[in-house]
Scaffold this motif. Structure first.
Motif, PDB file in Angstrom:
ATOM      1  N   ASP A  50       0.883  -1.083  -0.012  1.00 45.42           N
ATOM      2  CA  ASP A  50      -0.154   0.023  -0.130  1.00 45.42           C
ATOM      3  C   ASP A  50       0.879   1.283  -0.064  1.00 45.42           C
ATOM      4  OD1 ASP A  50      -2.351  -1.557   0.043  1.00 45.42           O
ATOM      5  OD2 ASP A  50      -2.495  -1.470   1.955  1.00 45.42           O
ATOM      6  N   SER A  51       1.770   1.216   0.919  1.00 50.01           N
ATOM      7  CA  SER A  51       2.455   2.673   1.211  1.00 50.01           C
ATOM      8  C   SER A  51       3.393   2.904  -0.032  1.00 50.01           C
ATOM      9  CB  SER A  51       3.441   2.344   2.472  1.00 50.01           C
ATOM     10  OG  SER A  51       4.202   1.263   2.297  1.00 50.01           O
ATOM     11  N   LEU A  52       4.093   1.725  -0.753  1.00 49.52           N
ATOM     12  CA  LEU A  52       4.762   1.769  -1.798  1.00 49.52           C
ATOM     13  C   LEU A  52       3.880   2.209  -3.019  1.00 49.52           C
ATOM     14  CD1 LEU A  52       6.965  -1.515  -1.943  1.00 49.52           C
ATOM     15  CD2 LEU A  52       7.768   0.680  -1.571  1.00 49.52           C
ATOM     16  N   ILE A 189      -2.842   5.570   5.652  1.00 52.54           N
ATOM     17  CA  ILE A 189      -3.478   4.790   4.600  1.00 52.54           C
ATOM     18  C   ILE A 189      -3.356   3.221   4.925  1.00 52.54           C
ATOM     19  CG2 ILE A 189      -2.946   3.838   2.034  1.00 52.54           C
ATOM     20  CD1 ILE A 189      -2.376   6.807   1.261  1.00 52.54           C
ATOM     21  N   VAL A 190      -2.193   2.824   5.540  1.00 49.78           N
ATOM     22  CA  VAL A 190      -2.052   1.709   5.793  1.00 49.78           C
ATOM     23  C   VAL A 190      -2.977   1.351   7.023  1.00 49.78           C
ATOM     24  CG1 VAL A 190      -0.368   0.180   6.964  1.00 49.78           C
ATOM     25  CG2 VAL A 190       0.448   1.274   5.406  1.00 49.78           C
ATOM     26  N   ILE A 191      -3.218   2.214   8.022  1.00 45.54           N
ATOM     27  CA  ILE A 191      -4.053   2.043   9.134  1.00 45.54           C
ATOM     28  C   ILE A 191      -5.482   1.837   8.772  1.00 45.54           C
ATOM     29  CG2 ILE A 191      -5.062   3.123  11.177  1.00 45.54           C
ATOM     30  CD1 ILE A 191      -2.248   4.131  11.689  1.00 45.54           C
ATOM     31  N   ILE A 192      -5.879   2.787   7.774  1.00 47.16           N
ATOM     32  CA  ILE A 192      -7.272   2.798   7.319  1.00 47.16           C
ATOM     33  C   ILE A 192      -7.538   1.172   6.421  1.00 47.16           C
ATOM     34  CG2 ILE A 192      -8.595   3.590   5.346  1.00 47.16           C
ATOM     35  CD1 ILE A 192      -7.688   6.307   6.029  1.00 47.16           C
ATOM     36  N   SER A 193      -6.361   0.958   6.064  1.00 43.56           N
ATOM     37  CA  SER A 193      -6.379  -0.500   5.283  1.00 43.56           C
ATOM     38  C   SER A 193      -6.585  -1.476   5.998  1.00 43.56           C
ATOM     39  CB  SER A 193      -5.105  -0.665   4.409  1.00 43.56           C
ATOM     40  OG  SER A 193      -5.076   0.337   3.126  1.00 43.56           O
ATOM     41  N   VAL A 194      -6.076  -1.462   7.236  1.00 50.79           N
ATOM     42  CA  VAL A 194      -5.967  -2.528   8.322  1.00 50.79           C
ATOM     43  C   VAL A 194      -7.516  -2.357   9.105  1.00 50.79           C
ATOM     44  CG1 VAL A 194      -5.231  -3.279  10.482  1.00 50.79           C
ATOM     45  CG2 VAL A 194      -3.577  -2.802   8.563  1.00 50.79           C
ATOM     46  N   LEU A 195      -8.038  -1.414   9.291  1.00 48.33           N
ATOM     47  CA  LEU A 195      -9.482  -1.217   9.811  1.00 48.33           C
ATOM     48  C   LEU A 195     -10.554  -2.185   9.442  1.00 48.33           C
ATOM     49  CD1 LEU A 195      -9.614   2.730  10.325  1.00 48.33           C
ATOM     50  CD2 LEU A 195      -9.164   0.955  11.941  1.00 48.33           C
TER      51      LEU A 195
END
Length: 216
Positions: A50-52, A189-195
């Protein structure tokens, strides 16, 4: 050059931007390889896809690089990666990896819960959920999902994942505040993806606690 400095850009967006600036051609190929490894090898769910993608999109936006053909390359890496992972799951090697404990049981259980709830569309939804996106195609192969159905969800999920994250970086990366806080923004963005995964796991945990008295 030591190992940490060579691959430090994996978790440092400023280092990634510098690497892409100095070595764009092989840098974007290296990012595509990382996407392939994350989606193609069930034992590598920790790679930061995601971050990449967001950071690459931000770099292209800041540098004025047209994103289309590079998105096609990243899309191909993601789709081929998922198909390789699916094929491993269908093969005897897949059973061996599970039996030997190379794939963590709790990762399998989380992904299986998504299959139970969303069916084959889990392959598409999983693209946006770290760990699950690596385990889902493997489990699809392990469970014998039809190849044509898998291919449909794989292509759709790969397209949405690459397009949305790269284009988000491409347009938002031009904003000065985002440029100055790129690491913080991509962490968000990563945190939102994990939610979604965290919420689903919490619901399963809550349901299991509610069912315990009835089972006594």
């Amino acid at each position: 050059m030591n190992f940490s400095s060579l691959f430090g850009w994996l978790h440092d967006n400023q280092a990634l931007m510098a690497m892409l600036h100095d070595h764009w051609s092989w840098g974007i190929c290296l990012v595509a390889l990382i996407l392939f490894l994350e989606t193609g090898l069930v034992v590598l769910p920790f790679l930061p896809g995601d971050s990449l993608l967001f950071a690459v999109g931000a770099f292209m936006g800041i540098s004025g690089i047209p994103p289309f053909w590079y998105m096609v390359m990243l899309f191909a890496a993601a789709v081929v990666g998922d198909y390789v992972n699916y094929s491993i799951g269908r093969s005897p090697l897949g059973q061996t990896l599970v039996r030997k404990g190379w794939v963590k049981q709790n990762h399998i259980e989380k992904t299986h819960a998504y299959f139970e709830k969303y069916g084959g569309s889990t392959i598409t939804l999983a693209r946006f959920i770290p760990i699950v996106r690596t385990i889902a195609p493997f489990l699809a192969g392990l469970s014998g999902m039809d190849r044509r159905h898998f291919a449909l969800y794989n292509v759709l999920g790969g397209f949405l994942w690459i397009f949305l994250l790269v284009m988000a970086g491409y347009f938002l990366g031009r904003i000065t505040w985002v440029q100055e806080n790129l690491s913080l923004f991509t962490l968000g963005i990563v945190i939102i993806s994990v939610l979604p995964m965290a919420w689903h796991v919490f619901k399963l945990w809550k349901e299991s606690r509610q069912e315990k008295p009835a089972g006594k």
